[in-house]
Motif scaffolding. Structure first.
Motif, PDB file in Angstrom:
ATOM      1  N   GLU A 146       0.837  -1.211   0.000  1.00 13.76           N
ATOM      2  CA  GLU A 146       0.000   0.000   0.000  1.00 13.76           C
ATOM      3  C   GLU A 146       0.873   1.262   0.000  1.00 13.76           C
ATOM      4  N   ILE A 147       1.941   1.236   0.809  1.00 11.17           N
ATOM      5  CA  ILE A 147       2.847   2.394   0.899  1.00 11.17           C
ATOM      6  C   ILE A 147       3.506   2.651  -0.460  1.00 11.17           C
ATOM      7  N   VAL A 148       4.021   1.573  -1.072  1.00 11.96           N
ATOM      8  CA  VAL A 148       4.708   1.700  -2.367  1.00 11.96           C
ATOM      9  C   VAL A 148       3.727   2.168  -3.447  1.00 11.96           C
ATOM     10  N   LYS A 149       2.489   1.647  -3.392  1.00 12.45           N
ATOM     11  CA  LYS A 149       1.478   2.033  -4.381  1.00 12.45           C
ATOM     12  C   LYS A 149       1.155   3.529  -4.273  1.00 12.45           C
ATOM     13  N   LYS A 150       1.080   4.030  -3.028  1.00 11.58           N
ATOM     14  CA  LYS A 150       0.723   5.438  -2.834  1.00 11.58           C
ATOM     15  C   LYS A 150       1.886   6.384  -3.161  1.00 11.58           C
ATOM     16  N   LEU A 151       3.110   5.989  -2.761  1.00 14.05           N
ATOM     17  CA  LEU A 151       4.242   6.927  -2.850  1.00 14.05           C
ATOM     18  C   LEU A 151       5.218   6.644  -3.980  1.00 14.05           C
ATOM     19  N   GLY A 152       5.237   5.402  -4.446  1.00 13.87           N
ATOM     20  CA  GLY A 152       6.251   5.028  -5.442  1.00 13.87           C
ATOM     21  C   GLY A 152       7.612   4.848  -4.768  1.00 13.87           C
ATOM     22  N   LEU A 153       8.603   4.453  -5.576  1.00 19.62           N
ATOM     23  CA  LEU A 153       9.973   4.279  -5.070  1.00 19.62           C
ATOM     24  C   LEU A 153      10.912   5.106  -5.945  1.00 19.62           C
ATOM     25  N   PRO A 154      12.023   5.632  -5.424  1.00 19.90           N
ATOM     26  CA  PRO A 154      12.377   5.619  -3.995  1.00 19.90           C
ATOM     27  C   PRO A 154      11.429   6.509  -3.174  1.00 19.90           C
ATOM     28  N   CYS A 155      11.456   6.305  -1.850  1.00 21.49           N
ATOM     29  CA  CYS A 155      10.708   7.190  -0.956  1.00 21.49           C
ATOM     30  C   CYS A 155      11.555   7.430   0.294  1.00 21.49           C
ATOM     31  N   PHE A 156      11.124   8.377   1.115  1.00 24.26           N
ATOM     32  CA  PHE A 156      11.877   8.718   2.323  1.00 24.26           C
ATOM     33  C   PHE A 156      11.088   8.340   3.563  1.00 24.26           C
ATOM     34  N   VAL A 157      11.749   7.686   4.500  1.00 23.29           N
ATOM     35  CA  VAL A 157      11.140   7.357   5.790  1.00 23.29           C
ATOM     36  C   VAL A 157      11.780   8.255   6.837  1.00 23.29           C
ATOM     37  N   LYS A 158      10.940   9.010   7.573  1.00 29.35           N
ATOM     38  CA  LYS A 158      11.473   9.986   8.542  1.00 29.35           C
ATOM     39  C   LYS A 158      10.758   9.864   9.876  1.00 29.35           C
ATOM     40  N   PRO A 159      11.498  10.048  10.975  1.00 26.21           N
ATOM     41  CA  PRO A 159      10.810  10.236  12.252  1.00 26.21           C
ATOM     42  C   PRO A 159      10.021  11.543  12.124  1.00 26.21           C
ATOM     43  N   ASN A 160       8.799  11.575  12.653  1.00 28.69           N
ATOM     44  CA  ASN A 160       7.978  12.774  12.490  1.00 28.69           C
ATOM     45  C   ASN A 160       8.486  13.938  13.319  1.00 28.69           C
ATOM     46  N   LYS A 161       9.039  13.629  14.516  1.00 28.29           N
ATOM     47  CA  LYS A 161       9.480  14.699  15.419  1.00 28.29           C
ATOM     48  C   LYS A 161      10.939  14.480  15.803  1.00 28.29           C
ATOM     49  N   ALA A 162      11.847  14.768  14.873  1.00 28.96           N
ATOM     50  CA  ALA A 162      13.290  14.678  15.169  1.00 28.96           C
ATOM     51  C   ALA A 162      14.003  15.549  14.157  1.00 28.96           C
ATOM     52  N   GLY A 163      15.219  15.950  14.488  1.00 22.89           N
ATOM     53  CA  GLY A 163      15.939  16.854  13.592  1.00 22.89           C
ATOM     54  C   GLY A 163      17.301  16.316  13.219  1.00 22.89           C
ATOM     55  N   SER A 164      18.068  17.148  12.528  1.00 19.24           N
ATOM     56  CA  SER A 164      19.444  16.825  12.120  1.00 19.24           C
ATOM     57  C   SER A 164      19.537  15.544  11.300  1.00 19.24           C
ATOM     58  N   SER A 165      18.423  15.181  10.655  1.00 18.00           N
ATOM     59  CA  SER A 165      18.371  14.001   9.781  1.00 18.00           C
ATOM     60  C   SER A 165      18.625  12.693  10.523  1.00 18.00           C
ATOM     61  N   PHE A 166      18.456  12.685  11.850  1.00 20.24           N
ATOM     62  CA  PHE A 166      18.564  11.418  12.579  1.00 20.24           C
ATOM     63  C   PHE A 166      17.383  10.520  12.202  1.00 20.24           C
ATOM     64  N   GLY A 167      17.681   9.243  11.932  1.00 13.84           N
ATOM     65  CA  GLY A 167      16.611   8.266  11.695  1.00 13.84           C
ATOM     66  C   GLY A 167      15.990   8.319  10.316  1.00 13.84           C
ATOM     67  N   ALA A 184      13.667   4.565  11.978  1.00 10.18           N
ATOM     68  CA  ALA A 184      12.955   5.807  12.320  1.00 10.18           C
ATOM     69  C   ALA A 184      12.295   5.708  13.688  1.00 10.18           C
ATOM     70  N   TYR A 185      11.766   4.520  14.012  1.00  8.22           N
ATOM     71  CA  TYR A 185      11.113   4.334  15.328  1.00  8.22           C
ATOM     72  C   TYR A 185      12.100   4.460  16.494  1.00  8.22           C
ATOM     73  N   LYS A 186      13.393   4.325  16.229  1.00 11.26           N
ATOM     74  CA  LYS A 186      14.385   4.518  17.311  1.00 11.26           C
ATOM     75  C   LYS A 186      14.394   5.973  17.773  1.00 11.26           C
ATOM     76  N   GLU A 187      13.977   6.897  16.888  1.00  8.86           N
ATOM     77  CA  GLU A 187      13.995   8.334  17.213  1.00  8.86           C
ATOM     78  C   GLU A 187      12.625   8.852  17.660  1.00  8.86           C
ATOM     79  N   ASP A 188      11.552   8.198  17.216  1.00  6.46           N
ATOM     80  CA  ASP A 188      10.218   8.742  17.457  1.00  6.46           C
ATOM     81  C   ASP A 188       9.174   7.636  17.315  1.00  6.46           C
ATOM     82  N   ASN A 189       8.010   7.818  17.955  1.00  8.17           N
ATOM     83  CA  ASN A 189       6.946   6.806  17.844  1.00  8.17           C
ATOM     84  C   ASN A 189       5.943   7.146  16.728  1.00  8.17           C
TER      85      ASN A 189
END
Length: 324
Positions: A146-167, A184-189
């Motif tokens: 479902e994720i690939v169908k909606k966004l295509g590839l490549p795509c970016f996975v990011k923690p929603n609330k973190a900075g400095s490109s961590f995760g 990404a979950y290591k930085e944010d839920n």
């Protein structure tokens, strides 16, 4: 002479960068107007660190300290904490409650801009474009197809609330997606997964300078890595070109959008927004309200290009806070 508490550190992976930013502010503070005090804020301790590296606890009742038998109170706080609790509204709310002027935006704006998906949702009705995105909260079922169908590839996975490109990961195949989500979950839920925007990345500083909202010269970011990640940001793996090599019309267009976002959100202090320009259309990635203030950081580079010294930049931030 005003006493200025320069807060640095924080509770996130960004604390090391924050300590560098805070020390730059301390170094470039106008010594004829201000006494600077370095305040380290960590989960386990809030302390004033003197020039001999001796530590004195902060009294959280009024944000004062007692050093060598003398009580020190502050006229203003210069906030140099990237990430929580300095960039997500927690400290802004605390300083508001105790009536202490501080250099960054208010607590609601901090909380909103720190949450990438909420920020982009709020700006969307104003015509500010962003990448196609997919949201996950920790524990949600992960439907790779479902994720690939909606966004295509490549795509970016990011923690929603973190900075400095961590995760953050750039995902090129469906098999990499679950691994990137774990990182990404290591930085944010909460996670935001975005479609890949293939274009020119620019960073736009907007500040209130001497009472007027101005757009600083834009920086173009050319990363040697796959994207503008931690190494590219802090370890020299990128070219940062100020002013950006884009047309005057596009410079104006992106600057206007960044300024409009600043005004819509009733921002104060510093802001640095990231955009990717695809086919003459700017797409917003995020807005930082406590951007890096190291001498290599983008806002200092942009201020320099605008003829504003670091001393002037910091004096301006303090004077506006004291006025407010």
């Amino acid at each position: 002479m005003k006493n200025i508490a320069i807060i640095m550190g924080g509770y996130s992976s960004e604390y090391k960068i924050s300590l560098i930013s805070g020390n730059v502010v301390y170094q470039y503070l106008d010594k004829t107007k201000y006494n600077g005090f370095r305040i380290h804020i960590f989960k386990e301790k809030w302390v004033y660190v003197d020039e001999n590296e001796a530590e004195f606890p902060i009294d959280k009742n009024d944000f004062s300290t007692t050093a060598n038998g003398t009580k020190i109170t502050f006229d203003c706080v210069f906030n140099a904490i990237h990430g929580t609790p300095g960039e997500d509204g927690l400290l802004q709310a605390y300083f508001d409650l105790i009536g202490m002027p501080q250099s960054s935006c208010d607590y609601y704006q901090s909380a909103l801009t720190f949450n990438k998906r909420d920020l982009l949702s709020v700006l969307k009705p104003y015509g500010i474009k962003s990448a196609t995105s997919y949201y996950l909260n920790k524990g949600d079922h992960i439907d790779t197809d479902e994720i690939v169908k909606k966004l295509g590839l490549p795509c970016f996975v990011k923690p929603n609330k973190a900075g400095s490109s961590f995760g953050i990961s750039k995902v090129k195949t469906a098999n990499e997606l679950p691994i990137a989500i774990e990182v990404a979950y290591k930085e944010d839920n909460e996670i935001i997964i975005e479609s890949f925007l293939d274009g020119t990345e620019v960073s736009v500083g907007v500040i209130n300078y001497q009472g007027k909202i101005i757009v600083l010269p834009l920086t173009e970011i050319v990363s040697e890595n796959d994207f503008f990640d931690y190494e590219a940001k802090y370890l020299g793996k990128s070219q940062e070109i100020t002013p950006a090599r884009i047309s005057e019309e596009m410079t104006q267009k992106v600057g206007d959008i960044a300024k409009r976002a600043y005004e819509i959100l009733k921002m104060k202090g510093f802001s640095r927004s990231e955009f990717i320009i695809v086919d003459d259309e700017p797409f917003m990635l995020e807005m930082n309200t406590i951007p890096g203030l190291t001498t290599e950081s983008l806002i200092p580079q942009q201020a320099k290009a605008a003829g504003i010294s670091l001393e002037d930049l910091f004096t301006n931030a303090i004077e506006l806070s004291l006025k407010n």
